[in-house]
Design a protein around this motif. Structure first.
Motif, PDB file in Angstrom:
ATOM      1  N   LEU A  46      52.086  26.948 -29.121  1.00 36.31           N
ATOM      2  CA  LEU A  46      51.522  25.793 -28.426  1.00 36.31           C
ATOM      3  C   LEU A  46      52.484  24.602 -28.426  1.00 36.31           C
ATOM      4  O   LEU A  46      52.570  23.866 -27.439  1.00 36.31           O
ATOM      5  CB  LEU A  46      50.175  25.406 -29.037  1.00 36.31           C
ATOM      6  N   HIS A  47      53.227  24.417 -29.510  1.00 33.02           N
ATOM      7  CA  HIS A  47      54.243  23.350 -29.547  1.00 33.02           C
ATOM      8  C   HIS A  47      55.307  23.602 -28.489  1.00 33.02           C
ATOM      9  O   HIS A  47      55.707  22.695 -27.763  1.00 33.02           O
ATOM     10  CB  HIS A  47      54.895  23.268 -30.935  1.00 33.02           C
ATOM     11  N   LYS A  48      55.782  24.851 -28.416  1.00 26.47           N
ATOM     12  CA  LYS A  48      56.799  25.192 -27.415  1.00 26.47           C
ATOM     13  C   LYS A  48      56.273  24.964 -26.010  1.00 26.47           C
ATOM     14  O   LYS A  48      56.952  24.410 -25.156  1.00 26.47           O
ATOM     15  CB  LYS A  48      57.222  26.656 -27.562  1.00 26.47           C
ATOM     16  N   LYS A  49      55.047  25.401 -25.772  1.00 22.16           N
ATOM     17  CA  LYS A  49      54.428  25.273 -24.447  1.00 22.16           C
ATOM     18  C   LYS A  49      54.293  23.796 -24.057  1.00 22.16           C
ATOM     19  O   LYS A  49      54.376  23.451 -22.885  1.00 22.16           O
ATOM     20  CB  LYS A  49      53.063  25.948 -24.469  1.00 22.16           C
ATOM     21  N   ALA A  50      54.098  22.918 -25.035  1.00 22.95           N
ATOM     22  CA  ALA A  50      53.981  21.482 -24.793  1.00 22.95           C
ATOM     23  C   ALA A  50      55.346  20.798 -24.691  1.00 22.95           C
ATOM     24  O   ALA A  50      55.423  19.586 -24.520  1.00 22.95           O
ATOM     25  CB  ALA A  50      53.158  20.838 -25.906  1.00 22.95           C
ATOM     26  N   GLY A  51      56.418  21.577 -24.808  1.00 22.22           N
ATOM     27  CA  GLY A  51      57.759  21.019 -24.687  1.00 22.22           C
ATOM     28  C   GLY A  51      58.269  20.357 -25.950  1.00 22.22           C
ATOM     29  O   GLY A  51      59.225  19.593 -25.922  1.00 22.22           O
ATOM     30  N   LYS A  52      57.665  20.643 -27.065  1.00 16.89           N
ATOM     31  CA  LYS A  52      58.075  20.048 -28.344  1.00 16.89           C
ATOM     32  C   LYS A  52      58.932  21.041 -29.133  1.00 16.89           C
ATOM     33  O   LYS A  52      58.964  22.216 -28.831  1.00 16.89           O
ATOM     34  CB  LYS A  52      56.850  19.660 -29.154  1.00 16.89           C
ATOM     35  N   SER A  53      59.578  20.564 -30.175  1.00 21.12           N
ATOM     36  CA  SER A  53      60.444  21.416 -30.978  1.00 21.12           C
ATOM     37  C   SER A  53      59.631  22.267 -31.944  1.00 21.12           C
ATOM     38  O   SER A  53      59.183  21.794 -32.981  1.00 21.12           O
ATOM     39  CB  SER A  53      61.445  20.584 -31.774  1.00 21.12           C
ATOM     40  N   ALA A  54      59.454  23.518 -31.593  1.00 25.09           N
ATOM     41  CA  ALA A  54      58.726  24.439 -32.464  1.00 25.09           C
ATOM     42  C   ALA A  54      59.556  24.792 -33.686  1.00 25.09           C
ATOM     43  O   ALA A  54      59.011  25.063 -34.747  1.00 25.09           O
ATOM     44  CB  ALA A  54      58.358  25.699 -31.692  1.00 25.09           C
ATOM     45  N   GLN A  55      60.851  24.782 -33.544  1.00 27.63           N
ATOM     46  CA  GLN A  55      61.715  25.132 -34.676  1.00 27.63           C
ATOM     47  C   GLN A  55      61.571  24.109 -35.793  1.00 27.63           C
ATOM     48  O   GLN A  55      61.518  24.467 -36.965  1.00 27.63           O
ATOM     49  CB  GLN A  55      63.166  25.235 -34.225  1.00 27.63           C
ATOM     50  N   THR A  56      61.470  22.843 -35.449  1.00 25.39           N
ATOM     51  CA  THR A  56      61.274  21.804 -36.456  1.00 25.39           C
ATOM     52  C   THR A  56      59.937  21.999 -37.152  1.00 25.39           C
ATOM     53  O   THR A  56      59.836  21.911 -38.379  1.00 25.39           O
ATOM     54  CB  THR A  56      61.329  20.402 -35.807  1.00 25.39           C
ATOM     55  N   LEU A  57      58.897  22.275 -36.374  1.00 27.43           N
ATOM     56  CA  LEU A  57      57.571  22.506 -36.940  1.00 27.43           C
ATOM     57  C   LEU A  57      57.593  23.690 -37.902  1.00 27.43           C
ATOM     58  O   LEU A  57      57.051  23.627 -39.002  1.00 27.43           O
ATOM     59  CB  LEU A  57      56.558  22.771 -35.820  1.00 27.43           C
ATOM     60  N   ALA A  58      58.212  24.787 -37.477  1.00 25.28           N
ATOM     61  CA  ALA A  58      58.215  26.016 -38.267  1.00 25.28           C
ATOM     62  C   ALA A  58      59.127  25.935 -39.483  1.00 25.28           C
ATOM     63  O   ALA A  58      58.905  26.614 -40.483  1.00 25.28           O
ATOM     64  CB  ALA A  58      58.637  27.194 -37.394  1.00 25.28           C
ATOM     65  N   GLY A  59      60.166  25.124 -39.384  1.00 27.02           N
ATOM     66  CA  GLY A  59      61.095  25.002 -40.501  1.00 27.02           C
ATOM     67  C   GLY A  59      62.083  26.148 -40.602  1.00 27.02           C
ATOM     68  O   GLY A  59      62.663  26.380 -41.662  1.00 27.02           O
ATOM     69  N   TYR A  60      62.290  26.863 -39.500  1.00 26.63           N
ATOM     70  CA  TYR A  60      63.254  27.961 -39.508  1.00 26.63           C
ATOM     71  C   TYR A  60      64.666  27.433 -39.278  1.00 26.63           C
ATOM     72  O   TYR A  60      64.868  26.446 -38.577  1.00 26.63           O
ATOM     73  CB  TYR A  60      62.929  28.988 -38.424  1.00 26.63           C
ATOM     74  N   ALA A  61      65.633  28.121 -39.837  1.00 28.55           N
ATOM     75  CA  ALA A  61      67.026  27.707 -39.689  1.00 28.55           C
ATOM     76  C   ALA A  61      67.567  28.042 -38.303  1.00 28.55           C
ATOM     77  O   ALA A  61      68.475  27.380 -37.816  1.00 28.55           O
ATOM     78  CB  ALA A  61      67.889  28.390 -40.752  1.00 28.55           C
ATOM     79  N   THR A  62      66.992  29.067 -37.652  1.00 31.91           N
ATOM     80  CA  THR A  62      67.506  29.475 -36.345  1.00 31.91           C
ATOM     81  C   THR A  62      66.390  29.519 -35.299  1.00 31.91           C
ATOM     82  O   THR A  62      65.227  29.788 -35.611  1.00 31.91           O
ATOM     83  CB  THR A  62      68.147  30.877 -36.400  1.00 31.91           C
ATOM     84  N   GLU A  63      66.775  29.279 -34.057  1.00 29.63           N
ATOM     85  CA  GLU A  63      65.838  29.373 -32.930  1.00 29.63           C
ATOM     86  C   GLU A  63      65.359  30.816 -32.759  1.00 29.63           C
ATOM     87  O   GLU A  63      64.214  31.066 -32.371  1.00 29.63           O
ATOM     88  CB  GLU A  63      66.510  28.884 -31.648  1.00 29.63           C
ATOM     89  N   LYS A  64      66.219  31.786 -33.081  1.00 32.66           N
ATOM     90  CA  LYS A  64      65.867  33.201 -32.944  1.00 32.66           C
ATOM     91  C   LYS A  64      64.645  33.555 -33.802  1.00 32.66           C
ATOM     92  O   LYS A  64      63.728  34.236 -33.354  1.00 32.66           O
ATOM     93  CB  LYS A  64      67.055  34.087 -33.323  1.00 32.66           C
TER      94      LYS A  64
END
Length: 91
Positions: A46-64
């Motif tokens: 839902l963060h990605k769909k809203a155009g926000k940074s999902a990676q920051t939310l998730a706390g993952y080191a990589t976009e993959k």
């Protein structure tokens, strides 16, 4: 092993306990209840769909890795002609 490491199922189990204590899904039982990981993956999607940074939310080191978590939430349906008439076919 790290001295602050938690047991593998701790977060999932405590999330389930909190969901039950809050009576968050009174109509659902057992495996019908959403898991911590399902809710987390949905929030990433839902963060990605809203155009926000999902990676920051998730706390993952990589976009993959973020993509792996978010990938199962956008279902794409394809209509298929199976060659038989079905009573509910509206086409």
């Amino acid at each position: 092993m790290h001295w602050t490491q938690i047991e593998a199922q701790y977060v999932s189990r405590e999330f389930l306990n909190a969901s039950r204590a809050a009576n968050a899904y009174p109509e659902l039982n057992g495996r019908q209840l959403p898991s911590f990981h399902e809710i987390r993956a949905l929030s990433i999607h839902l963060h990605k769909k809203a155009g926000k940074s999902a990676q920051t939310l998730a706390g993952y080191a990589t976009e993959k890795m973020t993509e792996i978590y978010a990938s199962s939430h956008e279902l794409i349906w394809n209509d298929a002609d199976v060659g038989i008439d079905l009573p509910f076919n509206t086409a």
